[in-house]
Design an enzyme around this catalytic site. Structure first.
Site, PDB file in Angstrom:
ATOM      1  N   ASP A   1     -17.784  75.630 -57.451  1.00 60.97           N
ATOM      2  CA  ASP A   1     -18.789  75.125 -56.863  1.00 60.97           C
ATOM      3  C   ASP A   1     -20.007  74.249 -57.885  1.00 60.97           C
ATOM      4  O   ASP A   1     -21.144  74.553 -57.872  1.00 60.97           O
ATOM      5  CB  ASP A   1     -19.805  76.308 -56.722  1.00 60.97           C
ATOM      6  CG  ASP A   1     -20.730  76.377 -55.462  1.00 60.97           C
ATOM      7  OD1 ASP A   1     -20.819  75.150 -54.925  1.00 60.97           O
ATOM      8  OD2 ASP A   1     -21.270  77.414 -55.024  1.00 60.97           O
TER       9      ASP A   1
ATOM     10  N   ASN B   1     -22.162  68.688 -47.604  1.00 64.24           N
ATOM     11  CA  ASN B   1     -23.504  68.779 -47.350  1.00 64.24           C
ATOM     12  C   ASN B   1     -24.317  67.286 -48.032  1.00 64.24           C
ATOM     13  O   ASN B   1     -25.189  67.627 -48.949  1.00 64.24           O
ATOM     14  CB  ASN B   1     -24.145  70.151 -47.767  1.00 64.24           C
ATOM     15  CG  ASN B   1     -24.035  70.241 -49.194  1.00 64.24           C
ATOM     16  OD1 ASN B   1     -22.965  69.809 -49.664  1.00 64.24           O
ATOM     17  ND2 ASN B   1     -24.618  71.319 -49.765  1.00 64.24           N
TER      18      ASN B   1
ATOM     19  N   HIS C   1     -19.686  69.718 -55.403  1.00 61.45           N
ATOM     20  CA  HIS C   1     -20.536  68.833 -54.720  1.00 61.45           C
ATOM     21  C   HIS C   1     -20.935  67.641 -55.575  1.00 61.45           C
ATOM     22  O   HIS C   1     -21.389  67.866 -56.552  1.00 61.45           O
ATOM     23  CB  HIS C   1     -21.969  69.731 -54.604  1.00 61.45           C
ATOM     24  CG  HIS C   1     -22.091  70.722 -53.657  1.00 61.45           C
ATOM     25  ND1 HIS C   1     -22.207  70.941 -52.385  1.00 61.45           N
ATOM     26  CD2 HIS C   1     -21.583  72.085 -54.176  1.00 61.45           C
ATOM     27  CE1 HIS C   1     -21.966  72.160 -52.230  1.00 61.45           C
ATOM     28  NE2 HIS C   1     -21.652  73.117 -53.142  1.00 61.45           N
TER      29      HIS C   1
END
Length: 451
Positions: free
Chosen positions: A325, A112, A80
């Site tokens: 992640d 996201n 991310h």
């Protein structure tokens, strides 16, 4: 629905100047390829491996790396980078620097963002910013549903055919829990040959949950997150992949039961792959005793039996690869009550050291194993050209070098990320990435990102 260009990634390295000929040469002196055999010299020229041998010389830059381990550049399927929308916690530039310092030459950044990466224009913005930064290849992941709302599919074909050539789609952070929508996504994905990555969480079983459901959460008074919330979606989607085809990838596997389901799926030749994070291979829910929000993560840290099952599954190939992640958060989002903390941890700069500590330094596995689970398999799953390739003459010079004699202590404030939420603060790391090379360009030198 398909076009000739949809089956390939966009050309990389085209937005930044790359020197040619002798000016582009880099000599890696005295490296041990895959940690096997005697040290050798590896000459890089024009973005490829030009020569491998002893006593090589170069008119370009020479890096003295005597005895250090040479591996293919690492590939992370799951990060991310927060841009657009949360540039206060990470940007594509700072995330790329963090990736380079971790040995990565390619990363896939999740959808996201704010706004959500659910259309070609946002995907192209992410792609071009990554290429202009030119520290690692940044591939945008498109969302499966519009706005991550789980109601309507995004236009896979339009994003796949955009300048960014999006090859993976995921609502990560949320599960595509509607089975009808997931079925349509699987069927649609086949037509454009893209990968679907599923965040496995049945939301009706995790409402208000912040910690693994077990003895620790009960003792600490934290709302429990049962294993079945993950496993029920893994089982459902495995059956869907069996019946409807497509390529389906399970994000951040975290339970012993998920491992058993993955074993079953692979025995049935179901096109299902899976990843595991370093923190799920090392940490357990006992860390929550401090109520420190840095340990809140989604899915939550589990118990030791889950850790052991995940480790063995990675060794056996039941779980295919490691993905960090990497999830940056500001201090105000972590330094608060545990149940209010945002889930996520930094991972890019510590992941290789942790995998080496867990699997290699005790003699259980070798550096070929690290290359397989952190470079080769992620590149194969994503069909990413030029990365995860063998270290051989004529192959792309996407590489990383590991100094096994350089211990270091992890401190968030010393990392390239804009955020500081590492769960390994103050922990001694047994090895360090000294050098990363992207298409023959040194992007990390002496452990620091090199613009």
């Amino acid at each position: 629905m398909t076009s000739q260009n949809q089956n390939s990634y966009p050309a990389t390295g085209t937005l930044a100047d790359h020197p040619r000929g002798a000016d582009s040469e880099v000599l890696l002196k005295g490296v041990v390829i895959y940690g096997e055999g005697e040290p050798q010299d590896v000459l890089l020229r024009d973005g490829v491996i030009a020569e491998i041998g002893s006593g090589l010389s170069s008119e370009g830059e020479t890096l003295d790396l005597q005895g250090q381990i040479l591996l293919p550049g690492l590939v992370d399927m799951h990060v991310h980078l927060r841009e657009p929308g949360r540039e206060d916690t990470e940007t594509i530039a700072t995330g790329s620097a963090s990736a380079a310092q971790g040995g990565f030459t390619a990363v896939f950044t999740m959808a996201n963002t704010a706004p959500v990466t659910d259309n070609p224009s946002i995907a192209e913005t992410v792609w071009f910013k990554g290429q202009n930064t030119n520290l690692c290849d940044v591939h945008p992941v498109g969302s499966i549903s519009k706005g991550l709302e789980g109601k309507d599919l995004t236009e896979f074909g339009m994003m796949a055919d955009s300048d960014a050539k999006v090859r993976m789609f995921s609502d990560d952070g949320k599960c595509v829990d509607d089975p009808r929508l997931m079925r349509r996504a699987i069927e649609y994905s086949k037509g454009v040959d893209v990968l679907l990555a599923q965040h496995c969480e049945e939301p009706r079983l995790t409402e208000t949950a912040v910690a693994h459901e077990g003895a620790t959460s009960a003792r600490l008074g934290l709302s429990g997150w049962p294993r079945v919330a993950e496993e029920s979606i893994v089982a459902r989607d495995a059956i869907m992949a069996r019946d409807y085809g497509g390529r389906l990838h399970i994000c951040h596997a975290s339970t012993e039961g998920t491992v058993e389901l993955l074993k079953w799926a692979k025995e049935q030749d179901i096109p299902l792959t899976a990843e595991v994070t370093p923190h799920h291979l090392l940490l357990t829910d006992e860390k929550l005793e401090s109520y420190d929000g840095v340990y809140r993560v989604n899915p939550p840290l589990r118990e030791q039996r889950d850790v052991q099952a995940l480790r063995q599954a990675l060794i056996d190939g039941v779980i295919d690869c490691v993905a960090t992640d990497h999830a940056p958060h500001g201090s105000e989002e972590k330094c608060c009550e545990f149940d209010r903390a945002r889930p996520g941890m930094l991972g890019l700069e510590t992941s290789l050291a942790l995998i080496a500590q867990i699997f290699v330094l005790n003699g259980d596995q070798d550096w070929r194993f690290v290359a397989r689970v952190m470079s080769e398999r992620p590149a194969e799953i994503t069909k990413l050209p030029g990365h995860g390739r063998p270290i051989a003459v004529g192959e792309p010079a996407n590489l990383c070098v590991v100094d096994t004699s350089d211990e270091w202590v992890a401190y968030g404030e010393e990392m390239a990320s804009k955020s500081r939420n590492t769960p390994y603060e103050g922990m001694t790391m047994p090895v360090r990435v000294s050098t990363t090379v992207l298409r023959g360009k040194v992007t990390c030198r002496d452990g620091k990102a090199s613009v």
